[in-house]
Design an enzyme around this catalytic site. Structure first.
Site, PDB file in Angstrom:
ATOM      1  N   SER A 117       0.835  -1.198   0.000  1.00 58.65           N
ATOM      2  CA  SER A 117       0.000   0.000   0.000  1.00 58.65           C
ATOM      3  C   SER A 117       0.866   1.243   0.000  1.00 58.65           C
ATOM      4  CB  SER A 117      -0.898   0.015   1.238  1.00 58.65           C
ATOM      5  OG  SER A 117      -1.559   1.254   1.375  1.00 58.65           O
ATOM      6  N   TYR A 141      -2.338   0.394   9.984  1.00 57.84           N
ATOM      7  CA  TYR A 141      -2.450  -0.268   8.682  1.00 57.84           C
ATOM      8  C   TYR A 141      -1.192  -0.033   7.849  1.00 57.84           C
ATOM      9  CZ  TYR A 141      -3.748  -1.031   3.817  1.00 57.84           C
ATOM     10  OH  TYR A 141      -3.747  -1.450   2.513  1.00 57.84           O
ATOM     11  N   LYS A 145       1.712  -2.872   6.715  1.00 64.28           N
ATOM     12  CA  LYS A 145       2.122  -3.147   5.341  1.00 64.28           C
ATOM     13  C   LYS A 145       3.635  -2.990   5.178  1.00 64.28           C
ATOM     14  CE  LYS A 145      -1.572  -4.334   3.063  1.00 64.28           C
ATOM     15  NZ  LYS A 145      -1.660  -5.620   2.338  1.00 64.28           N
TER      16      LYS A 145
END
Length: 329
Positions: A117, A141, A145
């Site tokens: 991402s 998040y 990643k």
């Protein structure tokens, strides 16, 4: 030539499954259906229902399906929610990736495309993000990643002298939109397109958060990339890995120029035929004026290109969403 797509019943994963099949590769899906939909998986594609945290299940699937490589899409993808659920985010994205790597190593599967991402960059202070832009994720998040990328790179080093050295690449992207098949659409309750569509379908006015940014029309400028282009890049990456061709450890799948939120809203009005004037709400804290990534490396190696206009992106998304409403009625 079989490829396992983790999270292959989700919005992005299901498009990758279709792209693999169209390229003559044989996809198999593993998905716990926590956010995916069994109906998104095409007929004839094996669907293994279960979690990537289930090591025996993942390893058995790799062996039984004679998998050559993995496209690892499964994960908890909600950046905002990850702030409230960091432990869940790390369990799904970090531990999940570790388990997939462990199962691959045990089964002798040595090719991996990781769906990363652009959240790994956080809010960079450059107008155009490159692969070398410093990584400063601002949510669990994004952190998860980035840790996933580290895990994969470390496993690549650790297995370099083994019979099955891990070959891998990570693909980073911002806002994935549109639809390449009217049977598959974005069902996320947190993404811009579904939020706008659901507001219009419910008779509400969509919101723009801030219109005084340092951009041509005052609204945020972001990367919006069509899901079919994203899927195609994953397939080319898989083919390069399987063919032993050189490949970079990471690629940005960027639009180079970006689109503003107001441009998206105008295109939505055109595609839906529902005229509206967005409500302007206060800025959200931490929202930068512009974040756009270059896709030069991916264009060189992965046949990456933005093949859709903003109107085509919005129209394809709207047709898929409208088709889902028709099918349910």
């Amino acid at each position: 030539m079989t490829w396992l797509v983790t999270g292959g019943a989700g919005y992005i994963g299901a498009h990758i499954v279709r792209a693999l099949a169209a390229a003559g590769l044989e996809p198999v899906v593993i998905d716990d259906l926590s956010s995916g939909h069994a109906g998104f998986v095409p007929d004839g594609v094996p669907l293994v229902r279960g979690s990537i945290l289930d090591r025996p299940l993942v390893e058995d699937t790799l062996r039984e399906q004679e998998v050559q490589g993995v496209i690892h899409v499964a994960g908890f993808k909600y950046a905002g929610v990850s702030v409230q659920r960091p432990l869940h985010t790390y369990a799904q994205n970090v531990e999940g990736t570790r388990v997939v790597l462990e199962a691959m190593d045990a089964a002798g599967v040595a090719n991996l495309v990781f769906s990363s991402s652009a959240a790994v960059f956080g809010t960079p202070d450059v107008a155009l993000v490159t692969e070398d832009t410093p990584k400063h994720p601002t949510s669990p998040y994004g952190e998860s990643k980035l840790v996933g990328e580290w895990l994969i790179a470390d496993q690549g080093v650790a297995t370099a002298g083994s019979p099955h050295p891990l070959r891998h690449t990570s693909l980073r992207y911002f806002n994935v939109v549109g639809s390449g098949d009217t049977a598959v659409y974005d069902t996320s309750p947190h993404n811009l397109f579904p939020l706008v569509f659901e507001a219009l379908l419910a008779g509400r006015t969509p919101k723009i958060f801030g219109d005084d940014y340092d951009t041509p029309d005052g609204t945020n400028l972001r990367d919006y990339v069509h899901v079919a282009d994203i899927a195609a890049a994953h397939v080319v990456a898989a083919q390069r890995l399987a063919g032993g061709q050189p490949i970079e450890p990471a690629y940005n799948l960027g639009s180079q120029n970006g689109l503003s939120v107001r441009e998206i809203m105008d295109a939505v009005a055109r595609a839906t035929g529902i005229p509206f004037t967005p409500e302007v709400a206060p800025r959200r804290p931490g929202d930068p004026d512009r974040i756009v990534a270059t896709g030069e490396l991916a264009a060189r190696d992965l046949d990456w290109a933005n093949r859709y206009t903003v109107d085509e992106m919005v129209r394809s998304a709207w047709e898929a969403r409208r088709g889902a409403t028709t099918a349910a009625s």
